[in-house]
Design an enzyme around this catalytic site. Sequence first.
Site, PDB file in Angstrom:
ATOM      1  N   CYS A 161       0.832  -1.216   0.000  1.00 29.58           N
ATOM      2  CA  CYS A 161       0.000   0.000   0.000  1.00 29.58           C
ATOM      3  C   CYS A 161       0.865   1.264   0.000  1.00 29.58           C
ATOM      4  O   CYS A 161       1.547   1.557   0.990  1.00 29.58           O
ATOM      5  CB  CYS A 161      -0.902  -0.038   1.229  1.00 29.58           C
ATOM      6  N   CYS A 173       0.015   3.781   2.737  1.00 32.74           N
ATOM      7  CA  CYS A 173       0.482   3.267   4.033  1.00 32.74           C
ATOM      8  C   CYS A 173       1.943   3.634   4.248  1.00 32.74           C
ATOM      9  O   CYS A 173       2.345   3.997   5.355  1.00 32.74           O
ATOM     10  CB  CYS A 173       0.325   1.750   4.092  1.00 32.74           C
TER      11      CYS A 173
END
Length: 108
Positions: free
Chosen positions: A8, A11
């Site tokens: 991600c 993230c």
Amino acid sequence: VDFYADWCGPCNTLFPILEDVEMHYGEKLKVLRVNVERSEDLSRKYSIFSVPTMMLFNKGKQEWKVAGVRSKNEIIKVVNKTLGIVPEPNPKGEGMISKLMKGMGLKK
């Protein structure tokens, strides 16, 4: 708690922000990271449907949950409100540039 996945991109953007927030509070705040792919049971328990998702707990009670990246200042405002911390005012009204200039012996 930072619910994330290795693949991600957002993230990975959020991680250093949360490190800064944790350093800002020292012993008052602990940031835990939960990989949603390795901890599927926790992800289900807290209804994590997208990453990154942040949750803030205070004395075992969930106080805040949000998906997506947030700025350090946004997160600090939420933590301050949750923990009842009143930020110290800047009595001289100095911003970062003014402080740097003062530290370098320069005047505005």
